[in-house]
Design a protein around this motif. Sequence first.
Motif, PDB file in Angstrom:
ATOM      1  N   ASP A  44       0.853  -1.180   0.000  1.00  0.00           N
ATOM      2  CA  ASP A  44       0.000   0.000   0.000  1.00  0.00           C
ATOM      3  C   ASP A  44       0.898   1.242   0.000  1.00  0.00           C
ATOM      4  N   SER A  45       0.280   2.408  -0.060  1.00  0.00           N
ATOM      5  CA  SER A  45       1.023   3.666   0.008  1.00  0.00           C
ATOM      6  C   SER A  45       1.216   4.044   1.470  1.00  0.00           C
ATOM      7  N   TYR A  46       2.465   4.075   1.921  1.00  0.00           N
ATOM      8  CA  TYR A  46       2.780   4.401   3.300  1.00  0.00           C
ATOM      9  C   TYR A  46       3.594   5.695   3.411  1.00  0.00           C
ATOM     10  N   TRP A  47       4.638   5.797   2.605  1.00  0.00           N
ATOM     11  CA  TRP A  47       5.509   6.972   2.698  1.00  0.00           C
ATOM     12  C   TRP A  47       4.746   8.252   2.382  1.00  0.00           C
ATOM     13  N   THR A  48       3.882   8.222   1.363  1.00  0.00           N
ATOM     14  CA  THR A  48       3.177   9.439   0.957  1.00  0.00           C
ATOM     15  C   THR A  48       2.197   9.919   2.025  1.00  0.00           C
ATOM     16  N   GLN A  49       1.855   9.057   2.968  1.00  0.00           N
ATOM     17  CA  GLN A  49       0.962   9.480   4.038  1.00  0.00           C
ATOM     18  C   GLN A  49       1.658  10.429   5.011  1.00  0.00           C
ATOM     19  N   THR A  50       2.988  10.538   4.891  1.00  0.00           N
ATOM     20  CA  THR A  50       3.713  11.472   5.761  1.00  0.00           C
ATOM     21  C   THR A  50       3.625  12.901   5.253  1.00  0.00           C
ATOM     22  N   GLU A  51       3.085  13.106   4.079  1.00  0.00           N
ATOM     23  CA  GLU A  51       2.891  14.436   3.504  1.00  0.00           C
ATOM     24  C   GLU A  51       1.439  14.555   3.039  1.00  0.00           C
ATOM     25  N   TYR A  99      -1.349  15.743   0.245  1.00  0.00           N
ATOM     26  CA  TYR A  99      -1.275  15.889  -1.194  1.00  0.00           C
ATOM     27  C   TYR A  99      -1.271  17.362  -1.600  1.00  0.00           C
ATOM     28  N   GLU A 100      -1.620  18.257  -0.675  1.00  0.00           N
ATOM     29  CA  GLU A 100      -1.670  19.673  -1.005  1.00  0.00           C
ATOM     30  C   GLU A 100      -0.316  20.198  -1.479  1.00  0.00           C
ATOM     31  N   SER A 101       0.780  19.698  -0.878  1.00  0.00           N
ATOM     32  CA  SER A 101       2.095  20.189  -1.287  1.00  0.00           C
ATOM     33  C   SER A 101       2.396  19.785  -2.720  1.00  0.00           C
ATOM     34  N   LEU A 102       2.106  18.544  -3.071  1.00  0.00           N
ATOM     35  CA  LEU A 102       2.324  18.100  -4.451  1.00  0.00           C
ATOM     36  C   LEU A 102       1.414  18.861  -5.402  1.00  0.00           C
ATOM     37  N   LYS A 103       0.168  19.050  -5.003  1.00  0.00           N
ATOM     38  CA  LYS A 103      -0.784  19.792  -5.830  1.00  0.00           C
ATOM     39  C   LYS A 103      -0.274  21.197  -6.118  1.00  0.00           C
ATOM     40  N   LEU A 134       2.054  14.723 -17.556  1.00  0.00           N
ATOM     41  CA  LEU A 134       1.255  13.779 -18.345  1.00  0.00           C
ATOM     42  C   LEU A 134       2.113  12.645 -18.886  1.00  0.00           C
ATOM     43  N   LYS A 135       3.261  12.988 -19.430  1.00  0.00           N
ATOM     44  CA  LYS A 135       4.160  11.975 -19.973  1.00  0.00           C
ATOM     45  C   LYS A 135       4.580  10.982 -18.897  1.00  0.00           C
ATOM     46  N   MET A 136       4.905  11.498 -17.729  1.00  0.00           N
ATOM     47  CA  MET A 136       5.382  10.618 -16.667  1.00  0.00           C
ATOM     48  C   MET A 136       4.260   9.750 -16.103  1.00  0.00           C
ATOM     49  N   LEU A 137       3.043  10.286 -16.037  1.00  0.00           N
ATOM     50  CA  LEU A 137       1.914   9.461 -15.606  1.00  0.00           C
ATOM     51  C   LEU A 137       1.632   8.336 -16.584  1.00  0.00           C
ATOM     52  N   ASP A 138       2.045   8.544 -17.829  1.00  0.00           N
ATOM     53  CA  ASP A 138       1.869   7.516 -18.855  1.00  0.00           C
ATOM     54  C   ASP A 138       3.067   6.581 -18.919  1.00  0.00           C
ATOM     55  N   GLY A 139       3.993   6.706 -17.958  1.00  0.00           N
ATOM     56  CA  GLY A 139       5.132   5.807 -17.879  1.00  0.00           C
ATOM     57  C   GLY A 139       6.377   6.283 -18.592  1.00  0.00           C
ATOM     58  N   GLU A 196       4.680   2.481  -8.064  1.00  0.00           N
ATOM     59  CA  GLU A 196       3.233   2.494  -7.917  1.00  0.00           C
ATOM     60  C   GLU A 196       2.788   3.354  -6.742  1.00  0.00           C
ATOM     61  N   GLU A 197       3.539   3.320  -5.665  1.00  0.00           N
ATOM     62  CA  GLU A 197       3.184   4.089  -4.480  1.00  0.00           C
ATOM     63  C   GLU A 197       3.118   5.583  -4.796  1.00  0.00           C
ATOM     64  N   VAL A 198       4.130   6.105  -5.461  1.00  0.00           N
ATOM     65  CA  VAL A 198       4.168   7.525  -5.764  1.00  0.00           C
ATOM     66  C   VAL A 198       3.185   7.871  -6.874  1.00  0.00           C
ATOM     67  N   LYS A 199       3.018   6.957  -7.824  1.00  0.00           N
ATOM     68  CA  LYS A 199       2.055   7.202  -8.904  1.00  0.00           C
ATOM     69  C   LYS A 199       0.654   7.374  -8.338  1.00  0.00           C
ATOM     70  N   GLU A 200       0.309   6.595  -7.325  1.00  0.00           N
ATOM     71  CA  GLU A 200      -1.010   6.737  -6.693  1.00  0.00           C
ATOM     72  C   GLU A 200      -1.180   8.130  -6.091  1.00  0.00           C
ATOM     73  N   GLU A 201      -0.090   8.670  -5.546  1.00  0.00           N
ATOM     74  CA  GLU A 201      -0.169  10.009  -4.964  1.00  0.00           C
ATOM     75  C   GLU A 201      -0.403  11.059  -6.048  1.00  0.00           C
ATOM     76  N   PHE A 202       0.245  10.892  -7.198  1.00  0.00           N
ATOM     77  CA  PHE A 202       0.001  11.795  -8.313  1.00  0.00           C
ATOM     78  C   PHE A 202      -1.449  11.704  -8.774  1.00  0.00           C
ATOM     79  N   TYR A 203      -1.963  10.489  -8.910  1.00  0.00           N
ATOM     80  CA  TYR A 203      -3.359  10.321  -9.317  1.00  0.00           C
ATOM     81  C   TYR A 203      -4.307  10.967  -8.313  1.00  0.00           C
ATOM     82  N   ARG A 204      -4.027  10.746  -7.029  1.00  0.00           N
ATOM     83  CA  ARG A 204      -4.882  11.305  -5.976  1.00  0.00           C
ATOM     84  C   ARG A 204      -4.865  12.834  -6.045  1.00  0.00           C
ATOM     85  N   THR A 205      -3.725  13.384  -6.387  1.00  0.00           N
ATOM     86  CA  THR A 205      -3.579  14.832  -6.453  1.00  0.00           C
ATOM     87  C   THR A 205      -4.314  15.418  -7.646  1.00  0.00           C
TER      88      THR A 205
END
Length: 396
Positions: free
Chosen positions: A287-294, A296-300, A315-320, A365-374
Amino acid sequence: MGMFLNPGNSGFAAAVRSRIYIDKTELLAFTNTVLGTEERFICVSRPRRFGKSMTAKMLAAYYSRGCDSKELFLNRKIASAAGFEKELNRHNVIYLDMQWFQSVAKDKGIAEQTVSYMQTEVIRELCYEYPQIISEQEDSLPEALLKIHAALQEQFIIIIDEWDCLFREDIHNIRIQEVYINFLRGLLKGIIAETYIEMAYLTGILPIKKYGTQSALNNFDEYTMVSPAHLKSFTGFTEKEVLQLCEENHLDFEEAKRWYDGYIFEGGLHIYNPKSLSEMIKRKRYDSYWTQTETYESLKYYINMNYDGLRDDILKMLDGDKAAVDTGAFQNDFVSFRSKDDVLTLLVHLGYLAYFEGNVFIPNEEVKEEFYRTVRNTDWDEIIKMTKRSEQLLEV
């Protein structure tokens, strides 16, 4: 032993007793080689929860006078290195946790005096240890250390954990930042300061602040997420260490790799986030654990900056895919942005992006989920549509 002067080994002892502990004591073989040399000024920057404070505690436990750490290190990797016992608990250590000082100063209602408060507290302990040399009227830590060295020829190992805390937490308070950087210059830079410093080791998220093209402490060797150099294996858990952890705990290494791999350094060394791996092993769940320490507002905030090409790169990076970046102009702070390259470089230091051979990318995957959530909470219609298409493809 004191709180700041020769703080002892209790912090590192707790780490060693923990269920998940990876032996990184070989770093001490390196620091032993730079004691008292021109290379004794070291700054290591990594994202949150990448083991910075653990390293600082290890250094304090190994070098501090007034405690006996032999049993803690006897069965560790450092024990086989030449000179292991020669340096063990033989040095004066000053340990400064800047996040702690800032927090206490705020609680006391003296946030603007964080730097003077810190000096007062450390000098108080020096007065107790050196009563014939230092008086309670002393208000400058650099001057106090210089007086001790002049009288006794003693030197100090100075460890500053979270050195950049005031730049991160008080990003718009230019006055307190100027006071702090001037203090650091007086403490750590110059011919006089170098007489009492046996080694200085700084940890932080950001590299040392630049003013124009010059570092505020240009006598330091820096090891960062962009250029960790020969300290790269100490930046986090290596793939070999993660494989061993997965085998010992009967977990799927390939799934751990998909979720948490992606930080790649010179020579193809793969590094994993210690926080995420530790939580995954304890909870037996990917699961996503590290990103819970921040939040999502900062990334946003950062990815919504209106620089040409920034959204296209996200966009390019979200597409891999990867995006080219120039990291050289970044001013090592949270406010001096002039281009998308500055934003992307900051995201590398924060751990949201990985950097390798001039390109950045979303590491796992963990960080990608944070980008999607943002992006789901932004006005990026195009990205939201792409996210939905990606989710639909995953369900097929």
